[in-house]
Write a protein that holds these residues in place. Sequence first.
Motif, short mmCIF file in Angstrom:
data_model
loop_
_atom_site.label_atom_id
_atom_site.label_comp_id
_atom_site.label_asym_id
_atom_site.label_seq_id
_atom_site.Cartn_x
_atom_site.Cartn_y
_atom_site.Cartn_z
N GLY A 1 0.90 -1.20 0.06
CA GLY A 1 0.00 0.06 -0.10
C GLY A 1 0.88 1.22 -0.08
O GLY A 1 2.04 1.36 0.53
N ILE A 2 0.38 2.19 -0.44
CA ILE A 2 0.81 3.62 -0.56
C ILE A 2 -0.05 4.71 0.02
O ILE A 2 -1.09 5.03 -0.37
CB ILE A 2 1.17 4.03 -1.97
N ILE A 3 0.49 5.34 1.23
CA ILE A 3 -0.06 6.31 1.94
C ILE A 3 0.40 7.85 1.49
O ILE A 3 1.58 8.13 1.69
CB ILE A 3 0.00 5.99 3.40
N VAL A 4 -0.63 8.58 1.24
CA VAL A 4 -0.16 9.83 0.77
C VAL A 4 -0.68 10.88 1.66
O VAL A 4 -2.06 11.05 1.91
CB VAL A 4 -0.79 10.15 -0.65
N LEU A 5 0.17 11.76 2.47
CA LEU A 5 -0.37 12.77 3.22
C LEU A 5 -0.83 13.96 2.59
O LEU A 5 -0.43 14.34 1.62
CB LEU A 5 0.67 13.19 4.24
N GLY A 6 -1.99 14.44 3.01
CA GLY A 6 -2.50 15.81 2.71
C GLY A 6 -1.64 17.11 2.90
O GLY A 6 -0.47 16.82 3.38
N GLY A 7 -1.88 18.01 2.20
CA GLY A 7 -0.98 19.28 2.12
C GLY A 7 -0.77 19.90 0.96
O GLY A 7 -0.20 20.96 1.01
N TRP B 1 3.88 -0.82 3.63
CA TRP B 1 3.18 0.18 3.21
C TRP B 1 4.31 1.57 3.23
O TRP B 1 5.17 1.72 3.98
CB TRP B 1 2.27 0.79 4.47
N LEU B 2 4.44 2.20 2.02
CA LEU B 2 5.05 3.59 1.65
C LEU B 2 4.14 4.73 2.42
O LEU B 2 2.83 4.84 2.20
CB LEU B 2 5.49 3.71 0.21
N LEU B 3 5.03 5.54 2.90
CA LEU B 3 4.43 6.89 3.14
C LEU B 3 4.83 7.97 2.52
O LEU B 3 6.32 8.10 2.46
CB LEU B 3 4.87 7.11 4.76
N VAL B 4 4.20 8.69 1.68
CA VAL B 4 4.54 9.65 0.74
C VAL B 4 4.43 11.14 1.62
O VAL B 4 3.11 11.51 1.63
CB VAL B 4 3.96 9.58 -0.50
#
Length: 255
Positions: free
Chosen positions: A69-75, A174-177
Amino acid sequence: MLPINFLVELGILSLILMATRFARAGRRLAVAVLVILSLVAFSPLGKLLLYPLESRFPQWDASRGAPDGIIVLGGSVDPDLSAAHHTAVVAHAADRMLAPAALARRYPNARIVFTGGTANLISTDAKEADYAAPILENLGIAKERLIVERDSRNTYENAIFTKQLVAPKPGERWLLVTSAYHMPRSMGIFRKAGFDVEAYPVDFRMGGREDLFIFTNMGTDGLVRTDLAMREWIGLLAYRLMGRTGELLPGPARD
């Protein structure tokens, strides 16, 4: 309050003081503010503050295999501007939107999560995720692959709500972008929340070590870098004191 805002307010105070019997103190304060603003704008101070943040985590090692999975933080997307113009407005950090699209094409089986609501203290109906999702879909991510978390107001809630939403299983990767300067705090928060993620830094604001002592001719660049870095260092300290991270400057996991 951001550091540059504080300096501007001190400058206004100095002008007020100059109109009173404390004029001498006002002049001294004005000179001090001018010197500090010049230092912030034209010196390498912002780079010196940003570099340890941006360089804390290396580029992600793709040789380890595909992530689950890949998690994209808002901003990136401004929800209020987007609501006002009835279209998504990417105000900054566009790499946070572009990187997951490229990763989604490279890893077609990975789930994609966008997490971000609104940072406004007063709740509004404008949620960043509502405008970010169509952007990611237009960049080629199929709607059925996209998981949206729209209630979080900060990075701590990003971690807590995303973990609840996806319920990661043991052994999943999981990746954190997120932006490179924001990665240490983000990784520390996710770890403290019990969500083991791998750093995928994007949105770099400077080059390597060789850029550290290069003075800039663009004062606004220096102001922006210093503001970003100071805000992040203050955030790291605050989150550590609140127990939301396990260390002041989180780094790569030790083998």
